[in-house]
Scaffold this active site. Structure first.
Site, PDB file in Angstrom:
ATOM      1  N   TYR A  92      27.256  26.440 -21.569  1.00 48.26           N
ATOM      2  CA  TYR A  92      28.295  25.528 -22.069  1.00 48.26           C
ATOM      3  C   TYR A  92      27.791  24.919 -23.380  1.00 48.26           C
ATOM      4  CZ  TYR A  92      31.371  21.372 -21.513  1.00 48.26           C
ATOM      5  OH  TYR A  92      32.266  20.358 -21.685  1.00 48.26           O
ATOM      6  N   LYS A 165      33.877  26.608 -19.671  1.00 45.99           N
ATOM      7  CA  LYS A 165      34.421  25.490 -18.881  1.00 45.99           C
ATOM      8  C   LYS A 165      34.552  25.921 -17.417  1.00 45.99           C
ATOM      9  CE  LYS A 165      35.285  22.302 -22.093  1.00 45.99           C
ATOM     10  NZ  LYS A 165      35.045  20.850 -22.068  1.00 45.99           N
TER      11      LYS A 165
HETATM   12  O1  LIG Z   1      33.379  21.144 -24.773  1.00 44.81           O
HETATM   13  C1  LIG Z   1      32.744  20.075 -24.814  1.00 44.81           C
HETATM   14  O2  LIG Z   1      31.512  20.033 -24.861  1.00 44.81           O
HETATM   15  C2  LIG Z   1      33.443  18.761 -24.679  1.00 44.81           C
HETATM   16  C3  LIG Z   1      34.777  18.706 -25.258  1.00 44.81           C
HETATM   17  O3  LIG Z   1      35.747  19.336 -24.484  1.00 44.81           O
HETATM   18  C4  LIG Z   1      34.862  19.089 -26.700  1.00 44.81           C
HETATM   19  O4  LIG Z   1      35.871  19.672 -27.106  1.00 44.81           O
HETATM   20  O5  LIG Z   1      33.928  18.740 -27.445  1.00 44.81           O
HETATM   21 MN   LIG Z   2      37.176  20.469 -25.586  1.00 43.79          MN
END
Ligand SMILES: O=C(O)C[C@H](O)C(=O)O
Ligand SMILES: [Mn+2]
Ligand SMILES: NC(=O)c1ccc[n+]([C@@H]2O[C@H](COP(=O)([O-])OP(=O)(O)OC[C@H]3O[C@@H](n4cnc5c(N)ncnc54)[C@H](O)[C@@H]3O)[C@@H](O)[C@H]2O)c1
Length: 542
Positions: A92, A165
């Site tokens: 992520y 996600k």
């Molecule tokens: O994706 C992430 O780390 C958090 C959030 O949804 C973002 O768009 O920054």
């Molecule tokens: Mn985001």
């Protein structure tokens, strides 16, 4: 689909590789297709982890994990369960950002995602069916990648955020990975670098907007609901002009939520509650400056606003706590180019003798003396030493959340914030931050990232067969994150650590499911919401 022989080895949801027992090998026509030793999942995981450790840099580690996922989903999650804090930043944010930037160059088999093209609305239904491949889909994460993190438009490359996600959903909350579907809406791209890249794999034309785009979204939602009527639809990283419009259009008729608006609002409010537990102050006594009043910024403002009203404030009283700063500076009633969301929270010029000068963050902080400063601006380094020191002069425990992602876009680092405020700042950052040791105290830094809340929320909605997501449920889920940090420990964080992600996601899921059932919003009969969450939980074992 036949599920014997090489078909089973090549199906990542069914494959166990060398862990197929002799009897299974016979049963599935695999005899002789694997080396003779039968391994346990633990042995496979140890072996895979050593291979993972041998890779560098981080992007190579990510590619290794994505390939493992493509081969054997159960083993991937078994390994991720054992190393959740280490894997989160790789699967992520922030490493997902690098993989998006280099998507075409490092292209790997795309994790069972569905690719929808704005040029072929007639293919929507078929595409979703093909990608689901007979699986019973309960959760869809869709992106059109117009606003990937703070990096702007990344066209089809953005599919990796939907994939990432969803991986966090399973690792954190335990949703069955066979019941999820990542979806890319390829509406074209305005990213010149991509359009000029001969390797670019998406539609090589400018982004389609307006009526044609919104009609496509409508068709997508209709097909998604028709094929997967019990699913939750999660929107991710849409552009500022579409995110709120889309959410408003569907939120009262289907189970859906926008992570950047609602998920971010939730985690930030939870973080503020965490900070106020430490400072022993009240929400109604805070003054909020949000720097970057876009999708996330306004999601945060609306969430805090709603909580202030719950605390008994009138609309006008609650609104008076907010000061929005965007490219134009402090946003006034007469500021040009306001978004619909911003219009409800502008200030009046009459409040200030020097309103013309309030066109930058420094001037606003000096004038307003905020107690809470939130950054969702995509502008790195904008919480400067002067601004932070000015804030710290006027409030005992300034709450400062630089939330822009990925790492290179953060408004400030945790380390600088601690130093500049002599350890007084109560901090949450968008990406993971190391502990900061300053004058003998070790400060733990909470991760103010929606990943700490959306998995529990979404899984709770799926497990309770929710028809809708209401503000009541959102508020219950936020409060579920409270009380998990020992605030008396010096240097305590405002949010619980990612190493406890699975435990607190479980708690959020249970409270979400209870709230759904209490409101009678469950499609199916549920006597015990906690049990329903327990029953829906998948675990990464063969
Ligand atoms: O994706 C992430 O780390 C958090 C959030 O949804 C973002 O768009 O920054
Ligand atoms: Mn985001
Ligand atoms: N930590 C989290 O959980 C989380 C969640 C969502 C978004 N974010 C981050 O927040 C940032 C914004 O995301 P978004 O979806 O709201 O994007 P967005 O494009 O909708 O909003 C960004 C806003 O910042 C404003 N802005 C741009 N330059 C500015 C400047 N120089 N001064 C002041 N404002 C300026 C834009 O006009 C816009 O209103 C991104 O970096 C994203 O990664 C973090």
């Amino acid at each position: 689909m036949t599920t014997t022989g090489y078909n089973i080895l090549r199906n990542p949801f069914l494959n166990k590789g060398t862990a197929f027992s002799t009897a299974e090998r016979e049963q599935f026509g695999l005899t002789g297709t694997l080396p003779s030793q039968v391994q346990t999942i633990e042995e496979q995981a140890d072996q895979a982890y050593k291979q993972f450790q041998a890779k560098s840099p981080l992007l190579e580690k990510r590619i290794f994990l994505m390939n493992l996922f493509n081969e054997n989903v159960t083993l991937f999650y078994h390994l991720m369960d054992q190393h959740v804090s280490e894997f989160m930043p790789i699967v992520y944010d922030p490493v997902v950002a690098e993989s998006i930037e280099q998507y075409n160059e490092i292209y790997t088999n795309p994790q069972n995602a569905a690719f929808l093209s704005v040029d072929h609305p007639e293919n929507i239904e078929n595409t979703l069916k093909n990608a689901a491949d007979g699986r019973d889909i309960k959760l869809v994460v869709v992106t059109d990648a117009e606003g990937i993190l703070g990096m702007g438009d990344w066209g089809v490359n953005g599919v990796d955020i939907a994939v990432g996600k969803l991986m966090v959903y399973t690792a954190a909350a335990g949703i069955d990975p066979a019941t999820v579907l990542p979806v890319s809406i390829d509406a074209g791209t305005n990213n010149k670098t991509l359009l000029e890249n001969p390797l670019y794999l998406g539609n090589k034309h400018e982004r389609i907007a307006g009526q044609k785009y919104l009609e496509f979204i409508d068709k997508f939602v209709a097909a998604e609901q028709k094929l997967f009527p019990e699913s939750l639809l999660h929107w991710e990283d849409f552009g500022r002009s579409n995110a709120q419009v889309i959410l408003d259009k569907y939120k009262d008729s289907i189970a859906t939520f926008n992570d950047d608006i609602q998920g971010t609002g939730m985690i930030v409010l939870a973080g503020i509650f965490g900070a106020l537990n430490i400072s022993k102050e009240k929400l109604v006594d805070q003054k909020f400056v949000t720097f970057g009043a876009g999708t996330a910024g306004m999601g945060i403002v609306n969430q805090i606003f709603s909580e202030l009203k719950q605390a008994g404030l009138s609309d006008a009283e609650a609104r008076s706590h907010f000061y929005l700063v965007d490219k134009q500076g402090l946003l006034f009633d007469d500021t040009e180019d306001l978004t619909e969301a911003q219009k409800s929270f502008t200030r009046s010029r009459e409040e200030f003798v020097n309103s013309e000068q309030l066109d930058n963050l420094q001037a606003v902080v000096d004038e307003i003396h905020p107690t809470v400063l939130i950054g969702t601006s995509t502008q790195p380094g904008t919480f400067t030493e002067t601004i932070v020191k000015s804030m710290a002069q006027n409030t005992k425990r300034p709450i400062i959340f630089p939330l822009s992602n990925p790492t290179k876009l953060a408004e400030a680092t945790a380390e600088n914030l601690i130093k500049w405020t002599d350890g007084k700042a109560l901090i949450a950052t968008g990406i993971p931050a190391d502990n900061v040791t300053y004058k003998g105290v070790t400060y733990k830094i909470g991760q103010g990232n929606n990943a700490l809340i959306y998995p529990g929320l979404g899984f709770g909605l799926v497990a309770s067969t929710a028809k809708l997501l209401t503000q009541e449920t959102i508020s219950a889920a936020i409060h579920a994150l409270g009380g998990l940090v020992d605030v008396n420990e010096p240097g305590a964080a405002v949010l619980p650590p990612v190493s406890n992600l699975t435990e607190f996601s479980q708690k959020i899921a249970e409270i979400t499911a209870q709230s759904v059932v209490k409101q009678g919003l469950n499609r199916e009969k549920i006597d015990d919401p906690k049990q329903a969450v327990q029953d829906a939980k998948w675990s990464a074992e063969y």
